[in-house]
Design a protein around this motif. Sequence first.
Motif, PDB file in Angstrom:
ATOM      1  N   SER A 113       6.756 -22.725 -55.568  1.00  0.00           N
ATOM      2  CA  SER A 113       7.570 -21.943 -54.635  1.00  0.00           C
ATOM      3  C   SER A 113       8.963 -22.524 -54.434  1.00  0.00           C
ATOM      4  CB  SER A 113       6.859 -21.836 -53.276  1.00  0.00           C
ATOM      5  OG  SER A 113       6.822 -23.090 -52.620  1.00  0.00           O
ATOM      6  N   ASN A 114       9.240 -23.717 -54.988  1.00  0.00           N
ATOM      7  CA  ASN A 114      10.579 -24.301 -54.891  1.00  0.00           C
ATOM      8  C   ASN A 114      11.574 -23.588 -55.794  1.00  0.00           C
ATOM      9  OD1 ASN A 114       9.855 -26.305 -53.014  1.00  0.00           O
ATOM     10  ND2 ASN A 114       9.046 -27.622 -54.629  1.00  0.00           N
ATOM     11  N   SER A 115      11.053 -22.754 -56.695  1.00  0.00           N
ATOM     12  CA  SER A 115      11.904 -21.956 -57.580  1.00  0.00           C
ATOM     13  C   SER A 115      11.669 -20.479 -57.281  1.00  0.00           C
ATOM     14  CB  SER A 115      11.553 -22.249 -59.041  1.00  0.00           C
ATOM     15  OG  SER A 115      12.132 -21.295 -59.910  1.00  0.00           O
ATOM     16  N   HIS A 116      12.650 -19.629 -57.614  1.00  0.00           N
ATOM     17  CA  HIS A 116      12.459 -18.186 -57.446  1.00  0.00           C
ATOM     18  C   HIS A 116      11.716 -17.581 -58.632  1.00  0.00           C
ATOM     19  CE1 HIS A 116      15.073 -18.178 -53.941  1.00  0.00           C
ATOM     20  NE2 HIS A 116      14.643 -16.951 -53.723  1.00  0.00           N
ATOM     21  N   PHE A 117      11.462 -18.387 -59.642  1.00  0.00           N
ATOM     22  CA  PHE A 117      10.679 -17.882 -60.767  1.00  0.00           C
ATOM     23  C   PHE A 117       9.264 -17.529 -60.303  1.00  0.00           C
ATOM     24  CE2 PHE A 117       7.508 -19.102 -64.068  1.00  0.00           C
ATOM     25  CZ  PHE A 117       7.630 -17.959 -64.826  1.00  0.00           C
ATOM     26  N   ASN A 118       8.794 -16.371 -60.737  1.00  0.00           N
ATOM     27  CA  ASN A 118       7.429 -15.930 -60.422  1.00  0.00           C
ATOM     28  C   ASN A 118       7.210 -15.797 -58.908  1.00  0.00           C
ATOM     29  OD1 ASN A 118       4.974 -15.037 -61.365  1.00  0.00           O
ATOM     30  ND2 ASN A 118       4.088 -17.071 -61.563  1.00  0.00           N
ATOM     31  N   TYR A 119       8.266 -15.495 -58.187  1.00  0.00           N
ATOM     32  CA  TYR A 119       8.274 -15.473 -56.722  1.00  0.00           C
ATOM     33  C   TYR A 119       7.172 -14.589 -56.146  1.00  0.00           C
ATOM     34  CZ  TYR A 119      10.247 -14.883 -52.003  1.00  0.00           C
ATOM     35  OH  TYR A 119      10.441 -14.840 -50.646  1.00  0.00           O
ATOM     36  N   ILE A 120       6.987 -13.434 -56.733  1.00  0.00           N
ATOM     37  CA  ILE A 120       6.017 -12.467 -56.195  1.00  0.00           C
ATOM     38  C   ILE A 120       4.587 -12.964 -56.368  1.00  0.00           C
ATOM     39  CG2 ILE A 120       5.065 -10.136 -56.498  1.00  0.00           C
ATOM     40  CD1 ILE A 120       7.931  -9.235 -57.224  1.00  0.00           C
ATOM     41  N   ASN A 121       4.239 -13.386 -57.573  1.00  0.00           N
ATOM     42  CA  ASN A 121       2.869 -13.851 -57.819  1.00  0.00           C
ATOM     43  C   ASN A 121       2.537 -15.116 -57.045  1.00  0.00           C
ATOM     44  OD1 ASN A 121       2.256 -11.774 -59.655  1.00  0.00           O
ATOM     45  ND2 ASN A 121       3.243 -12.888 -61.319  1.00  0.00           N
ATOM     46  N   VAL A 122       3.481 -16.041 -56.998  1.00  0.00           N
ATOM     47  CA  VAL A 122       3.252 -17.299 -56.280  1.00  0.00           C
ATOM     48  C   VAL A 122       2.976 -17.037 -54.803  1.00  0.00           C
ATOM     49  CG1 VAL A 122       4.364 -19.423 -55.466  1.00  0.00           C
ATOM     50  CG2 VAL A 122       4.540 -18.770 -57.877  1.00  0.00           C
ATOM     51  N   ASN A 123       3.779 -16.177 -54.192  1.00  0.00           N
ATOM     52  CA  ASN A 123       3.578 -15.876 -52.772  1.00  0.00           C
ATOM     53  C   ASN A 123       2.288 -15.094 -52.528  1.00  0.00           C
ATOM     54  OD1 ASN A 123       5.864 -16.599 -50.684  1.00  0.00           O
ATOM     55  ND2 ASN A 123       6.870 -16.229 -52.656  1.00  0.00           N
ATOM     56  N   ASN A 124       1.934 -14.222 -53.445  1.00  0.00           N
ATOM     57  CA  ASN A 124       0.659 -13.497 -53.294  1.00  0.00           C
ATOM     58  C   ASN A 124      -0.527 -14.453 -53.326  1.00  0.00           C
ATOM     59  OD1 ASN A 124       1.011 -10.727 -52.813  1.00  0.00           O
ATOM     60  ND2 ASN A 124       1.511 -10.324 -54.957  1.00  0.00           N
ATOM     61  N   TYR A 125      -0.486 -15.433 -54.231  1.00  0.00           N
ATOM     62  CA  TYR A 125      -1.596 -16.387 -54.319  1.00  0.00           C
ATOM     63  C   TYR A 125      -1.571 -17.405 -53.180  1.00  0.00           C
ATOM     64  CZ  TYR A 125      -3.709 -14.734 -58.612  1.00  0.00           C
ATOM     65  OH  TYR A 125      -4.381 -13.969 -59.527  1.00  0.00           O
ATOM     66  N   LEU A 126      -0.387 -17.754 -52.698  1.00  0.00           N
ATOM     67  CA  LEU A 126      -0.318 -18.602 -51.509  1.00  0.00           C
ATOM     68  C   LEU A 126      -0.966 -17.897 -50.325  1.00  0.00           C
ATOM     69  CD1 LEU A 126       3.278 -20.109 -51.804  1.00  0.00           C
ATOM     70  CD2 LEU A 126       1.172 -21.427 -51.587  1.00  0.00           C
ATOM     71  N   ALA A 127      -0.683 -16.607 -50.187  1.00  0.00           N
ATOM     72  CA  ALA A 127      -1.295 -15.815 -49.104  1.00  0.00           C
ATOM     73  C   ALA A 127      -2.810 -15.794 -49.250  1.00  0.00           C
ATOM     74  CB  ALA A 127      -0.736 -14.387 -49.117  1.00  0.00           C
ATOM     75  N   LEU A 128      -3.290 -15.600 -50.480  1.00  0.00           N
ATOM     76  CA  LEU A 128      -4.734 -15.570 -50.732  1.00  0.00           C
ATOM     77  C   LEU A 128      -5.385 -16.902 -50.352  1.00  0.00           C
ATOM     78  CD1 LEU A 128      -7.237 -14.160 -51.925  1.00  0.00           C
ATOM     79  CD2 LEU A 128      -6.585 -15.078 -54.150  1.00  0.00           C
ATOM     80  N   CYS A 129      -4.736 -18.004 -50.710  1.00  0.00           N
ATOM     81  CA  CYS A 129      -5.283 -19.328 -50.373  1.00  0.00           C
ATOM     82  C   CYS A 129      -5.385 -19.512 -48.862  1.00  0.00           C
ATOM     83  CB  CYS A 129      -4.403 -20.425 -50.968  1.00  0.00           C
ATOM     84  SG  CYS A 129      -4.556 -20.611 -52.750  1.00  0.00           S
ATOM     85  N   TYR A 130      -4.345 -19.134 -48.153  1.00  0.00           N
ATOM     86  CA  TYR A 130      -4.360 -19.303 -46.697  1.00  0.00           C
ATOM     87  C   TYR A 130      -5.363 -18.351 -46.036  1.00  0.00           C
ATOM     88  CZ  TYR A 130      -0.422 -22.507 -46.732  1.00  0.00           C
ATOM     89  OH  TYR A 130       0.376 -23.600 -46.921  1.00  0.00           O
TER      90      TYR A 130
END
Length: 425
Positions: A113-130
């Motif tokens: 998440s420190n990069s904007h690369f793959n921003y959408i997928n990374v945030n979706n999976y972060l949400a899933l983890c939480y």
Amino acid sequence: MDKSQKAYNKALEKYNKGYINDSMDLCEKSISLNLNNSAAINLKGLLYYISGDLQGSKSLWKMNVHVNKDSVAKKYLEDSKKDDKLLSIYNTAIVLIKEMKINEALIMLKECSNSHFNYINVNNYLALCYMKKGDYLKALEHINNVLGTDRNNKIALQSKKEITRTGVVKKDKIKMMPLIILLVILVSITSIVLVIKNNSSKIVNNNKNNLNKNKTEDIVKNKTEDKIEDKTETGKSPKEEIKEEIIKEKPVEKFPYEELKSYIDNKNYDKVYEIIKKWDKKELGINEKSIFGKGKELLLTEGREAFYTTGYSYYEKMEYDNAKDYLMMAYEYGADTWYYSHSIYILALCYEQIGNIKEAIKYYTIYDESFDKGEYKEIVLYNLCLLYKNIDIDKSKHYANRVIEEYPNTIYNNSKVQDIINNNY
């Protein structure tokens, strides 16, 4: 203003408003009208970039550097050099999530998440983890990150729907504070009343028990005195007849109406579950049916998620026996919830960890049969393949073949699977 620039301006407007698919189409239109529109090429590359298509974005920026000598595209290419490593980290995180190693996955996704690369997928999976950890406020933060960029993102919308259904996250958290304070006060008052009531009930019950005890002793004494002979007319000894008489007088178990009501009021899900399970399918009166129904309703609205959250918490602590008990309750009552599939999968993992292979296979099989495209499907097939290896080699080969056929590029299509297929086991 030429048509290419006009299409680009619309594309930029759509992007800023969170309609990235429309923006992508307009970029395509702009580029087809004018290959020298470097801004449109860069924007399309950026859309690929935040969506996780690293090669697609690099190809567009390389073309822009080659055709238009664009300095912005050159800078994008230089900055994206480190993203190959991030893509590898992201892919590892997805594997860890499927293996329910959520804390490890979170560490890797946070690095991504420190990069904007793959921003959408990374945030979706972060949400899933939480969400799996029960931290819905943190999950909502990442869901909103996605929807701020892609407001029609199906995964984020579904996650938000699931969180809203829990009732934990409200639209206006500030307005909830007075209500929370009021609930705390009400719970405190209720607890005091219940303590007083329970103490009073204990005194009354003790008095009743003493009276009943004296009464029983009198009955036994009288009956003993009346039976002087060793045998009565029935051919039984006086002690046997007295024992039978006492058994006959044993009261029928009464439905715990007041206890259940108290547990419901205090949201003691564990106790409510125990009573509901014990009295389910038994004949009940009208009032009993009413409070029984309220107990079941509580489990179906709030209790089941509490069970899942508690079970998952125990799983994280590697307390597998406790975890499976709560996950079983979540499984029984959570058929229409977002965490239902997770409950089944983790339940299988727990049984496998404690060495109950029969039950592990049972719940892996339930998952396989219930979720055709489930997120744990490939690892479930892999685990079934390995578990059956020393039990039923034909079934082991069946699942090994399914891993290869259904997920040919998965990391689980490895040497262990190949050895089973080739009889090298």
